[in-house]
Write a protein that holds these residues in place. Structure first.
Motif, PDB file in Angstrom:
ATOM      1  N   LEU A  93      12.782  -3.564  -0.978  1.00  0.00           N
ATOM      2  CA  LEU A  93      12.973  -2.800  -2.294  1.00  0.00           C
ATOM      3  C   LEU A  93      14.320  -4.222  -2.825  1.00  0.00           C
ATOM      4  N   SER A 104      14.282  -2.230  -8.546  1.00  0.00           N
ATOM      5  CA  SER A 104      12.779  -2.120  -7.827  1.00  0.00           C
ATOM      6  C   SER A 104      11.671  -0.988  -7.873  1.00  0.00           C
ATOM      7  N   PHE A 106       9.141   1.986  -6.453  1.00  0.00           N
ATOM      8  CA  PHE A 106       7.416   2.210  -5.503  1.00  0.00           C
ATOM      9  C   PHE A 106       7.234   3.381  -5.843  1.00  0.00           C
ATOM     10  N   VAL A 207      -0.012  -2.160  -4.559  1.00  0.00           N
ATOM     11  CA  VAL A 207      -0.139  -1.847  -3.106  1.00  0.00           C
ATOM     12  C   VAL A 207      -0.958  -1.070  -2.495  1.00  0.00           C
ATOM     13  N   LEU A 218       4.488  -1.199  -6.204  1.00  0.00           N
ATOM     14  CA  LEU A 218       5.221  -1.767  -6.431  1.00  0.00           C
ATOM     15  C   LEU A 218       5.954  -2.093  -8.368  1.00  0.00           C
ATOM     16  N   THR A 240       6.873  -9.375  -1.546  1.00  0.00           N
ATOM     17  CA  THR A 240       7.189  -7.804  -1.128  1.00  0.00           C
ATOM     18  C   THR A 240       6.024  -6.296  -1.369  1.00  0.00           C
ATOM     19  N   ALA A 241       5.505  -6.783  -1.963  1.00  0.00           N
ATOM     20  CA  ALA A 241       3.619  -5.955  -1.383  1.00  0.00           C
ATOM     21  C   ALA A 241       3.211  -5.771  -0.086  1.00  0.00           C
ATOM     22  N   ILE A 244       5.877  -4.497   2.211  1.00  0.00           N
ATOM     23  CA  ILE A 244       4.739  -2.587   2.330  1.00  0.00           C
ATOM     24  C   ILE A 244       3.421  -2.540   2.495  1.00  0.00           C
TER      25      ILE A 244
END
Length: 252
Positions: A93, A104, A106, A207, A218, A240-241, A244
Motif C-alpha cells: 500500500l 491507498s 484496503f 481483491v 484496493l 498490487t491487488a 494482496i
C-alpha cells in the motif's frame, strides 16, 4: 529499570495456558482427569479452570464428558491471520501511495460489514476525511461498491437492507434500484465521484483470494477531476491487488 529482576508472573494464567495446550492436543476431546495429568494440575484446579474457560468461550464440554477448544479460540486464530495479512500488505500500500502520489486503501467484507482495514497516506497524499463512519457509507464509496459487487445477490440485498442509503453529498446514489443497477453492471472498476465527500474521487479494484473466501477491494483517492490521470494506473492497481491476494493465500 533493573534488568536482573525477574518478571512478575501470574500463576493462574500460566496454569490456564498449560491446560489449553493440553486440550489442543486432542482434537476429539479428552476428559478432565486426563487433561489434569497432562497439564500437571490438581484435578480440582483443572475443573475450576475448565469451567472458567468454558464461560469465556475458550473451551467446550461435549456430551461424552470430554473437553475441546471453544469457538473463541478459532476467532482468535482468524484475527491473527488477518493481522499477518495486514502486516504483509502495508508495504504494498505504501509503495502504491508513493508511486501514484495518492492515498491507498484496503477494505473487505468481514463479519457482515464492509470495513476499511488499512490506509497508506502522507502529507503529500492525504486520505479522504472519513467524516461518516465507513460502515454506514459503503454505498457512497468505491471500496464499498467494489466489495458489494463481489457478494452474491442474497448477501448484497441483506447488506443493503441493513444499511440505509444516506445522502452524503448531492452526488450520492440514494435510490436502491439505481445502486443495484450500478452494482450489477459488468466491469472490474468501481468509482466514487464525489459521492462520499465533495472534492474527492476514488477508484477501486477487487481483491479476492484463490478460494473466493475473501471479498476485498484496493482503492486510491484523489482530488476531484484528477481521476482520469489515475485511471491510467489501473495496471499498477491490479498488480498490487494480486500481491494482496497472494498474501491471503500464503497465510491461509
Amino acid at each position: 529499570m533493573d534488568e536482573t529482576r525477574k518478571p512478575t508472573l501470574i500463576a493462574s494464567v500460566q496454569r490456564a495456558l498449560r491446560l489449553m495446550e493440553a486440550v489442543a492436543v486432542h482434537p476429539n476431546g479428552a476428559p478432565a482427569k486426563q487433561l489434569a495429568r497432562e497439564a500437571r494440575l490438581p484435578l480440582a484446579t483443572t475443573y475450576h479452570l475448565l469451567r472458567t474457560l468454558a464461560h469465556e468461550g475458550y473451551a467446550r464440554r461435549l456430551p461424552p464428558g470430554v473437553w475441546v477448544l471453544g469457538d473463541r479460540v478459532q476467532a482468535l486464530q482468524g484475527q491473527s491471520r488477518l493481522q499477518q495479512v495486514l502486516s504483509r500488505i502495508r508495504p504494498a500500500l505504501a509503495a502504491l501511495r508513493d508511486e501514484l502520489g495518492a492515498a491507498s486503501y484496503f477494505g473487505m467484507h468481514i463479519d457482515g460489514e464492509i470495513r476499511v482495514m488499512d490506509i497508506a497516506d502522507s502529507p503529500r497524499a492525504p486520505r479522504v476525511n472519513l467524516w461518516v463512519g465507513f460502515e454506514d457509507a459503503a454505498h457512497a464509496t468505491a471500496i464499498g461498491k467494489c466489495v458489494l459487487r463481489q457478494l452474491d445477490e442474497e448477501a448484497r440485498l441483506d447488506y443493503l437492507a441493513r444499511h440505509p442509503l444516506a445522502e452524503l453529498t448531492p452526488n450520492t446514489i440514494t435510490d436502491r434500484r439505481e445502486l443495484l443497477r450500478v452494482l450489477r453492471a459488468l466491469g472490474e472498476l468501481s468509482f466514487d465521484r464525489e459521492e462520499y465527500a465533495l472534492g474527492t474521487d476514488c477508484l477501486a479494484v477487487p481483491v479476492t483470494d484463490a478460494g473466493g473466501t475473501v471479498a476485498g477491494a484496493l482503492a486510491i483517492s484523489c482530488r476531484a477531476g484528477d481521476l482520469p490521470r489515475l485511471q491510467t494506473a489501473v495496471p499498477r492497481l491490479r498488480a498490487t491487488a494480486a500481491l494482496i491476494q497472494r498474501a491471503f493465500t500464503l497465510t491461509g
